[in-house]
Design a protein around this motif. Structure first.
Motif, PDB file in Angstrom:
ATOM      1  N   GLY A  61     -30.687  11.100  52.154  1.00  0.00           N
ATOM      2  CA  GLY A  61     -30.119   9.925  51.490  1.00  0.00           C
ATOM      3  C   GLY A  61     -28.629   9.852  51.727  1.00  0.00           C
ATOM      4  N   VAL A  62     -28.022   8.816  51.167  1.00  0.00           N
ATOM      5  CA  VAL A  62     -26.570   8.662  51.213  1.00  0.00           C
ATOM      6  C   VAL A  62     -26.044   9.108  49.868  1.00  0.00           C
ATOM      7  CG1 VAL A  62     -24.649   7.065  51.543  1.00  0.00           C
ATOM      8  CG2 VAL A  62     -26.775   6.727  52.825  1.00  0.00           C
ATOM      9  N   TRP A  63     -25.419  10.288  49.853  1.00  0.00           N
ATOM     10  CA  TRP A  63     -25.034  10.898  48.587  1.00  0.00           C
ATOM     11  C   TRP A  63     -23.538  10.805  48.302  1.00  0.00           C
ATOM     12  CZ3 TRP A  63     -29.555  11.344  46.591  1.00  0.00           C
ATOM     13  CH2 TRP A  63     -30.649  11.693  47.384  1.00  0.00           C
ATOM     14  N   GLY A  64     -22.799  10.249  49.215  1.00  0.00           N
ATOM     15  CA  GLY A  64     -21.359  10.132  49.025  1.00  0.00           C
ATOM     16  C   GLY A  64     -20.723   9.584  50.296  1.00  0.00           C
ATOM     17  N   LYS A  65     -19.445   9.844  50.466  1.00  0.00           N
ATOM     18  CA  LYS A  65     -18.712   9.349  51.632  1.00  0.00           C
ATOM     19  C   LYS A  65     -18.819  10.366  52.766  1.00  0.00           C
ATOM     20  CE  LYS A  65     -14.107   7.937  53.179  1.00  0.00           C
ATOM     21  NZ  LYS A  65     -12.673   7.821  52.793  1.00  0.00           N
ATOM     22  N   GLU A  66     -19.498   9.972  53.844  1.00  0.00           N
ATOM     23  CA  GLU A  66     -19.683  10.863  54.983  1.00  0.00           C
ATOM     24  C   GLU A  66     -18.650  10.564  56.073  1.00  0.00           C
ATOM     25  OE1 GLU A  66     -23.494  11.194  56.748  1.00  0.00           O
ATOM     26  OE2 GLU A  66     -24.532  11.750  54.905  1.00  0.00           O
ATOM     27  N   THR A  67     -18.118  11.609  56.673  1.00  0.00           N
ATOM     28  CA  THR A  67     -17.241  11.475  57.839  1.00  0.00           C
ATOM     29  C   THR A  67     -17.687  12.481  58.887  1.00  0.00           C
ATOM     30  OG1 THR A  67     -15.637  13.004  56.851  1.00  0.00           O
ATOM     31  CG2 THR A  67     -15.242  10.649  56.550  1.00  0.00           C
ATOM     32  N   SER A 107     -22.325  17.375  40.602  1.00  0.00           N
ATOM     33  CA  SER A 107     -22.033  18.801  40.501  1.00  0.00           C
ATOM     34  C   SER A 107     -22.079  19.517  41.845  1.00  0.00           C
ATOM     35  CB  SER A 107     -23.028  19.470  39.545  1.00  0.00           C
ATOM     36  OG  SER A 107     -24.349  19.382  40.081  1.00  0.00           O
ATOM     37  N   GLY A 108     -22.689  18.884  42.848  1.00  0.00           N
ATOM     38  CA  GLY A 108     -22.754  19.483  44.176  1.00  0.00           C
ATOM     39  C   GLY A 108     -23.874  20.485  44.362  1.00  0.00           C
ATOM     40  N   THR A 109     -24.783  20.575  43.406  1.00  0.00           N
ATOM     41  CA  THR A 109     -25.893  21.528  43.521  1.00  0.00           C
ATOM     42  C   THR A 109     -27.096  20.877  44.205  1.00  0.00           C
ATOM     43  OG1 THR A 109     -26.713  20.910  41.315  1.00  0.00           O
ATOM     44  CG2 THR A 109     -25.171  22.767  41.456  1.00  0.00           C
ATOM     45  N   GLY A 110     -27.903  21.710  44.861  1.00  0.00           N
ATOM     46  CA  GLY A 110     -29.134  21.236  45.482  1.00  0.00           C
ATOM     47  C   GLY A 110     -28.962  20.650  46.865  1.00  0.00           C
ATOM     48  N   TYR A 111     -27.764  20.760  47.469  1.00  0.00           N
ATOM     49  CA  TYR A 111     -27.527  20.159  48.782  1.00  0.00           C
ATOM     50  C   TYR A 111     -27.813  21.151  49.905  1.00  0.00           C
ATOM     51  CZ  TYR A 111     -25.326  15.984  46.853  1.00  0.00           C
ATOM     52  OH  TYR A 111     -25.092  14.804  46.199  1.00  0.00           O
ATOM     53  N   THR A 112     -28.323  20.610  51.002  1.00  0.00           N
ATOM     54  CA  THR A 112     -28.542  21.398  52.212  1.00  0.00           C
ATOM     55  C   THR A 112     -28.134  20.561  53.415  1.00  0.00           C
ATOM     56  OG1 THR A 112     -30.844  20.637  52.354  1.00  0.00           O
ATOM     57  CG2 THR A 112     -30.439  22.777  51.286  1.00  0.00           C
ATOM     58  N   ARG A 170     -25.870  18.605  74.667  1.00  0.00           N
ATOM     59  CA  ARG A 170     -24.992  17.891  73.746  1.00  0.00           C
ATOM     60  C   ARG A 170     -25.717  17.271  72.561  1.00  0.00           C
ATOM     61  NH1 ARG A 170     -23.006  12.590  73.266  1.00  0.00           N
ATOM     62  NH2 ARG A 170     -20.795  12.461  72.680  1.00  0.00           N
ATOM     63  N   SER A 171     -26.935  16.799  72.768  1.00  0.00           N
ATOM     64  CA  SER A 171     -27.650  16.055  71.728  1.00  0.00           C
ATOM     65  C   SER A 171     -27.933  16.924  70.501  1.00  0.00           C
ATOM     66  CB  SER A 171     -28.959  15.508  72.299  1.00  0.00           C
ATOM     67  OG  SER A 171     -29.658  14.785  71.317  1.00  0.00           O
ATOM     68  N   ILE A 172     -27.543  16.432  69.328  1.00  0.00           N
ATOM     69  CA  ILE A 172     -27.742  17.175  68.075  1.00  0.00           C
ATOM     70  C   ILE A 172     -27.734  16.173  66.918  1.00  0.00           C
ATOM     71  CG2 ILE A 172     -25.294  17.579  67.581  1.00  0.00           C
ATOM     72  CD1 ILE A 172     -26.092  20.431  66.677  1.00  0.00           C
ATOM     73  N   LEU A 173     -28.354  16.564  65.821  1.00  0.00           N
ATOM     74  CA  LEU A 173     -28.389  15.706  64.632  1.00  0.00           C
ATOM     75  C   LEU A 173     -28.115  16.560  63.401  1.00  0.00           C
ATOM     76  CD1 LEU A 173     -28.963  12.936  63.303  1.00  0.00           C
ATOM     77  CD2 LEU A 173     -31.370  13.619  63.179  1.00  0.00           C
ATOM     78  N   LEU A 174     -27.106  16.162  62.613  1.00  0.00           N
ATOM     79  CA  LEU A 174     -26.777  16.804  61.345  1.00  0.00           C
ATOM     80  C   LEU A 174     -26.984  15.786  60.228  1.00  0.00           C
ATOM     81  CD1 LEU A 174     -25.432  18.841  63.292  1.00  0.00           C
ATOM     82  CD2 LEU A 174     -23.554  19.054  61.654  1.00  0.00           C
ATOM     83  N   GLN A 175     -27.684  16.195  59.155  1.00  0.00           N
ATOM     84  CA  GLN A 175     -27.933  15.306  58.017  1.00  0.00           C
ATOM     85  C   GLN A 175     -27.852  16.081  56.709  1.00  0.00           C
ATOM     86  OE1 GLN A 175     -31.165  12.080  58.943  1.00  0.00           O
ATOM     87  NE2 GLN A 175     -31.885  13.967  59.882  1.00  0.00           N
ATOM     88  N   TRP A 176     -27.501  15.359  55.646  1.00  0.00           N
ATOM     89  CA  TRP A 176     -27.448  15.971  54.319  1.00  0.00           C
ATOM     90  C   TRP A 176     -28.729  15.661  53.546  1.00  0.00           C
ATOM     91  CZ3 TRP A 176     -24.009  19.533  53.518  1.00  0.00           C
ATOM     92  CH2 TRP A 176     -22.761  19.469  54.141  1.00  0.00           C
ATOM     93  N   GLU A 177     -29.250  16.680  52.882  1.00  0.00           N
ATOM     94  CA  GLU A 177     -30.386  16.502  51.978  1.00  0.00           C
ATOM     95  C   GLU A 177     -29.981  16.981  50.583  1.00  0.00           C
ATOM     96  OE1 GLU A 177     -33.932  18.465  53.127  1.00  0.00           O
ATOM     97  OE2 GLU A 177     -34.484  17.003  54.661  1.00  0.00           O
ATOM     98  N   LYS A 178     -30.545  16.325  49.565  1.00  0.00           N
ATOM     99  CA  LYS A 178     -30.339  16.763  48.182  1.00  0.00           C
ATOM    100  C   LYS A 178     -31.715  16.961  47.553  1.00  0.00           C
ATOM    101  CE  LYS A 178     -28.047  15.612  43.828  1.00  0.00           C
ATOM    102  NZ  LYS A 178     -27.220  14.611  43.088  1.00  0.00           N
ATOM    103  N   ASN A 179     -31.977  18.193  47.135  1.00  0.00           N
ATOM    104  CA  ASN A 179     -33.281  18.547  46.570  1.00  0.00           C
ATOM    105  C   ASN A 179     -34.421  18.161  47.508  1.00  0.00           C
ATOM    106  OD1 ASN A 179     -32.035  19.549  44.215  1.00  0.00           O
ATOM    107  ND2 ASN A 179     -31.942  17.472  43.355  1.00  0.00           N
ATOM    108  N   GLY A 180     -34.181  18.357  48.816  1.00  0.00           N
ATOM    109  CA  GLY A 180     -35.219  18.114  49.814  1.00  0.00           C
ATOM    110  C   GLY A 180     -35.377  16.680  50.255  1.00  0.00           C
ATOM    111  N   GLU A 181     -34.488  15.766  49.802  1.00  0.00           N
ATOM    112  CA  GLU A 181     -34.601  14.353  50.170  1.00  0.00           C
ATOM    113  C   GLU A 181     -33.364  13.892  50.926  1.00  0.00           C
ATOM    114  OE1 GLU A 181     -35.377  11.858  46.867  1.00  0.00           O
ATOM    115  OE2 GLU A 181     -37.206  12.904  46.246  1.00  0.00           O
TER     116      GLU A 181
END
Length: 308
Positions: free
Chosen positions: A213-219, A244-249, A200-211
């Motif tokens: 951070g908190v880039w917006g409203k997460e749910t 613009s939404g570019t550079g996200y992973t 069950r254990s898993i971790l999902l995170q957002w990166e922008k240009n490899g960093e």
């Protein structure tokens, strides 16, 4: 964790509901109306033999008798014997590598916690001084032995059975999909979905240009069970209209991935299939109506020519 809720009057028990959770996921329930135990997670039924389920049902019927007595005892001084009361028992236990870490019980009456006990300590803690006179009942040999048996057989041992069974299945890496949508207000919505993974254990995170951070409203959907005993998680990020939404992973960490896996967000918005389907249906209806109209008009002209 198990949560038992009883509602009744001095004269009778009106309802008893029980819910069982494992890692905050509901796995089973009981209601005295149909007197049946319902398993919400199919694979858990395989971990518990039929005889064990029969024992659990008998235990639930015992709970009905005990709660009926408790409600009658605590409401005996009330002049209105038709008044409804609510009593709750919360029991939770935790194991790690088959070793019991903790085991606790909370007793709640009319929404207020009266007593709780940590099984490792073995002493009831009174949280409502005006009912401290009832503690001799909890400390009596009958209720002490009953408490210990229930917590051992139906909390710790039950959890061990389920964990041992679940450990027999193979670990599975998550299947990950990342999408890019634009909502009606023009904001960019990024979604990262991981499904079919175990454990069950898993971790999902957002990166922008490899960093990170908190880039917006997460749910987050929270980690939810699939029908095959694997799990599902969806993480959504709503960006501001200026982004613009570019550079996200989307970065995913799971034991079966060995190292964190990086999934780039598509540069172009993902096609909304339901909307395309709706547009297709509308066009089909318009075409059909046009054909029908043309047929009616042709039929009228034909009728007029016949009249002439």
């Amino acid at each position: 964790m198990a949560q038992l809720t009883a509602m009744g009057t001095y004269h009778s028990l009106l309802e008893l509901r029980g819910i069982s959770f494992i890692d905050d996921i509901e796995v089973g329930s009981y209601n005295n109306v149909d007197q049946q135990i319902t398993i919400k997670t199919p694979w858990i039924s395989k971990a518990l033999v039929a005889d064990y389920m029969t024992q659990r049902l008998h235990l639930a019927l015992e709970h009905e008798r005990h709660f009926r007595w408790v409600i009658q005892f605590l409401s005996k001084n009330d002049t209105n014997h038709n008044r409804n009361y609510t009593g709750q028992l919360l029991a939770d236990c935790e194991i790690d590598n088959d070793i019991k870490i903790k085991s606790r019980i909370h007793l709640i009456w009319e929404g207020e916690e009266y007593y709780r006990i940590d099984e490792e300590v073995g002493q009831w803690e009174n949280l409502k001084p005006e009912v401290k006179t009832y503690q001799y009942i909890l400390d009596s040999p009958f209720w002490t032995n009953l408490r210990k048996r229930y917590m051992s057989e139906y909390c710790v041992d039950l959890l061990r059975k389920i964990v041992r069974y679940s450990s027999l299945r193979d670990n599975v890496a998550p299947e990950v999909t990342v999408s890019h949508h634009v909502n009606p207000e023009g904001r960019i919505i990024l979604s990262c979905t991981a499904t079919g993974f175990y454990p069950r254990s898993i971790l999902l995170q957002w990166e922008k240009n490899g960093e990170l951070g908190v880039w917006g409203k997460e749910t987050s959907s929270g980690i939810l069970p699939n029908m095959d005993s694997t799990f599902y998680l969806r993480l959504t990020l709503e960006l501001s209209s200026e982004d613009s939404g570019t550079g996200y992973t989307c970065v995913v960490e799971h034991t079966e991935l060995k190292t964190p896996a990086v999934y780039p967000v598509p540069e172009k918005p993902t096609v909304e299939k339901p909307r395309v389907l709706t547009v297709g249906i509308v066009l089909a209806v318009i075409l059909l109506m046009s054909c029908a109209g043309a047929f009616i008009a042709w039929n009228k002209r034909k009728s007029c020519m016949t009249c002439i």
